[in-house]
Enzyme design. Structure first.
Site, PDB file in Angstrom:
ATOM      1  N   ALA A   1      -7.778   7.975   0.547  1.00 16.23           N
ATOM      2  CA  ALA A   1      -8.879   8.006   1.425  1.00 16.23           C
ATOM      3  C   ALA A   1      -8.436   9.772   1.732  1.00 16.23           C
ATOM      4  CB  ALA A   1      -7.836   7.401   2.595  1.00 16.23           C
ATOM      5  N   SER A   2      -7.704  10.308   0.631  1.00 17.13           N
ATOM      6  CA  SER A   2      -7.382  11.962   0.638  1.00 17.13           C
ATOM      7  C   SER A   2      -7.857  13.293   0.182  1.00 17.13           C
ATOM      8  CB  SER A   2      -5.879  12.053  -0.260  1.00 17.13           C
ATOM      9  OG  SER A   2      -6.008  11.488  -1.251  1.00 17.13           O
TER      10      SER A   2
ATOM     11  N   GLU B   1       0.124  11.134  -3.141  1.00 18.23           N
ATOM     12  CA  GLU B   1      -0.434  12.329  -3.164  1.00 18.23           C
ATOM     13  C   GLU B   1       1.242  13.290  -3.890  1.00 18.23           C
ATOM     14  OE1 GLU B   1      -2.720  14.467  -3.627  1.00 18.23           O
ATOM     15  OE2 GLU B   1      -4.520  12.583  -2.993  1.00 18.23           O
TER      16      GLU B   1
ATOM     17  N   ASP C   1       1.631   3.764  -4.339  1.00 14.31           N
ATOM     18  CA  ASP C   1       0.865   3.412  -4.868  1.00 14.31           C
ATOM     19  C   ASP C   1      -0.076   2.400  -4.966  1.00 14.31           C
ATOM     20  OD1 ASP C   1      -0.394   2.826  -7.464  1.00 14.31           O
ATOM     21  OD2 ASP C   1       1.830   1.957  -8.108  1.00 14.31           O
ATOM     22  N   ALA C   2      -1.588   2.689  -4.678  1.00 13.64           N
ATOM     23  CA  ALA C   2      -2.230   1.667  -3.463  1.00 13.64           C
ATOM     24  C   ALA C   2      -2.286   0.840  -5.245  1.00 13.64           C
ATOM     25  CB  ALA C   2      -3.709   2.229  -3.663  1.00 13.64           C
TER      26      ALA C   2
ATOM     27  N   LEU D   1     -11.009   4.608  -4.330  1.00 18.50           N
ATOM     28  CA  LEU D   1      -9.910   4.814  -4.900  1.00 18.50           C
ATOM     29  C   LEU D   1     -10.224   5.556  -6.988  1.00 18.50           C
ATOM     30  CD1 LEU D   1      -6.761   5.050  -4.928  1.00 18.50           C
ATOM     31  CD2 LEU D   1      -6.038   2.874  -5.970  1.00 18.50           C
TER      32      LEU D   1
ATOM     33  N   TYR E   1     -22.064   4.695  -9.101  1.00 15.64           N
ATOM     34  CA  TYR E   1     -22.362   5.622  -9.325  1.00 15.64           C
ATOM     35  C   TYR E   1     -23.796   5.687 -10.270  1.00 15.64           C
ATOM     36  CZ  TYR E   1     -24.638   9.982 -10.571  1.00 15.64           C
ATOM     37  OH  TYR E   1     -25.707  10.547 -10.799  1.00 15.64           O
TER      38      TYR E   1
ATOM     39  N   TYR F   1     -22.789   8.518 -18.764  1.00 12.37           N
ATOM     40  CA  TYR F   1     -22.215   7.693 -17.350  1.00 12.37           C
ATOM     41  C   TYR F   1     -22.291   6.218 -17.859  1.00 12.37           C
ATOM     42  CZ  TYR F   1     -20.345   7.428 -13.506  1.00 12.37           C
ATOM     43  OH  TYR F   1     -19.421   7.049 -11.457  1.00 12.37           O
TER      44      TYR F   1
ATOM     45  N   THR G   1     -16.176  16.600  -7.207  1.00 15.73           N
ATOM     46  CA  THR G   1     -15.512  15.984  -7.102  1.00 15.73           C
ATOM     47  C   THR G   1     -14.408  16.142  -7.729  1.00 15.73           C
ATOM     48  OG1 THR G   1     -15.610  14.178  -7.893  1.00 15.73           O
ATOM     49  CG2 THR G   1     -16.709  14.272  -5.531  1.00 15.73           C
TER      50      THR G   1
END
Length: 398
Positions: free
Chosen positions: A49-50, A75, A112-113, A141, A227, A237, A277
């Site tokens: 979410a950051s 973070e 840590d998710a 994430l 994506y 990609y 990003t």
């Protein structure tokens, strides 16, 4: 007083401006507020979410739909004058401060998710302090490393081709250099490891844990961003290691849909557009595609930053009654990017770009560089320079 330096290593930001980061969060909140309110989810969990997609999603849902939110991210806070922490640390703080001004719940879990412990802490919070149920789970994430919660083994993702190397032009923003790069091909192990880190396994583990704990509301929606791109970037990609990880997310979406069937829930893959990003900036060749695409889309009035894109996704498509799906039931807000005319013009421009003109008005290099800089708090609109001490930064609470 601290001095904030915009330092890069290649296309990786090393320096941050905490004040600029927090101002950019305010800017994105103002963007959503100017668009007006919309009806949407009210109790939201966002894993990742950051920054970028996750942060933009959180801002749109909170300040557009009035949602209470839980954000999970990994973070780091300030340690010294040379180590001021990460941009996401300050994004989390700014978001919480602004959301609480509006009377919204904005809980930040900085950990840590991937771990079971994090999942359990979030579940306990939902049960005890968040009303007991959530109606939207966003998985956004982005990590290059994952520790398996069962075995403890650490996996690393790779940005590589599959089958054979790919050769093409790319850009180094530190050196302001356009050059030819070779993207090596991945081994089978590297492909598997990339899927392990960036695929859908952890998304499914989150949904299984939340379902077992009975904290998912009837009709819950969970989204995961993907994506696909077009023929212009398939070789590095869609048909490469990153594409293999995204394909795994498609498979896990089917598993999650089966898991949620008894509570009328839905897992939705959202195929997002190309945006700037920290993750996309280090994808080989992608910056060249972006400076062409952005130029073409800006001229058409359809270029989007993460906040613009995510707000459109939730305001208009998911909760606005105007979804566009493909044959695999994936939501396609990338429709503006993959438009045939846009792609034809982008391809023609890519073929004209070279080392002499890539920074000229012919391209959107300045736009790309500014958007990349903003991610670390530099070149931010409405920024006012302030004297800030390390102690003041350390006193901020996430």
């Amino acid at each position: 007083m601290l001095k904030f330096e915009h330092k890069l290593r290649g296309n990786v930001a090393l320096g941050i401006n905490p004040v600029g980061c927090m101002q950019e969060v305010v800017n994105e909140i103002d963007y959503v507020k100017k668009k007006g309110p919309y009806e949407g989810a009210k109790k939201v969990l966002i894993v990742g979410a950051s920054s970028s997609y996750g942060l933009a999603t959180r801002i749109s849902l909170a300040f557009g739909a009035g949602a209470d939110t839980i954000g999970v991210s990994f973070e780091k806070g300030p340690k010294s004058e040379r180590n001021l922490g990460t941009a996401g640390w300050y994004n989390n703080i700014a978001f919480r401060e602004e959301a609480e001004k509006e009377g919204l719940i904005a809980k930040n879990f900085v950990q840590d998710a991937f771990s079971y412990e994090s999942k359990q802490e979030v579940i306990n919070y939902i049960k005890n302090d968040f009303g007991g149920k959530i109606d939207l789970v966003v998985y956004s994430l982005a990590s290059g490393v994952r520790k398996d919660p069962d075995t403890g083994e650490v996996y690393h993702s790779s940005i590589k081709a599959i089958g054979e190397p790919v050769v093409g032009p790319t850009i180094d923003m530190q050196e302001q250099l356009y050059y030819t790069e070779t993207l090596d091909y991945a081994t089978d192990q590297e492909i598997a490891d990339t899927v392990k880190v960036m695929g859908g396994e952890d998304w499914q583990l989150w949904m299984e844990a939340l379902k077992e704990a009975d904290v998912l509301a009837d009709g819950v929606l969970t989204t995961n961003y993907s994506y696909l791109g077009t023929e212009l970037n398939h070789s590095y990609y869609g048909q490469a290691t990153l594409g293999a990880a995204k394909a795994d997310c498609d498979e896990k979406a089917n598993n999650i849909n089966a898991l949620l069937s008894d509570i009328n829930g839905k897992a939705q893959i959202v195929v997002a557009t190309a945006v700037t990003t920290k993750a996309s900036a280090v994808i080989p060749f992608f910056p060249v595609y972006c400076i062409a695409l952005y130029k073409v889309m800006a001229e058409q009035g359809t270029h989007e930053t993460p906040i613009m894109h995510q707000d459109r996704i939730y305001r208009e498509m998911i909760y606005g009654g105007k979804p566009e799906y493909d044959e695999f039931n994936r939501l396609r807000p990338d429709n503006w990017e993959i438009d045939e005319d846009i792609q034809a013009k982008t391809k023609a421009l890519v073929q004209k770009i070279n080392a002499e003109n890539f920074k000229s008005d012919m391209t959107a290099y300045d736009m790309l560089f500014k958007e990349f800089s903003v991610l670390s708090g530099f070149l931010v609109e409405n920024y006012v320079e302030k004297d800030v001490t390390l102690e003041e930064l350390k006193a901020l609470k996430y």
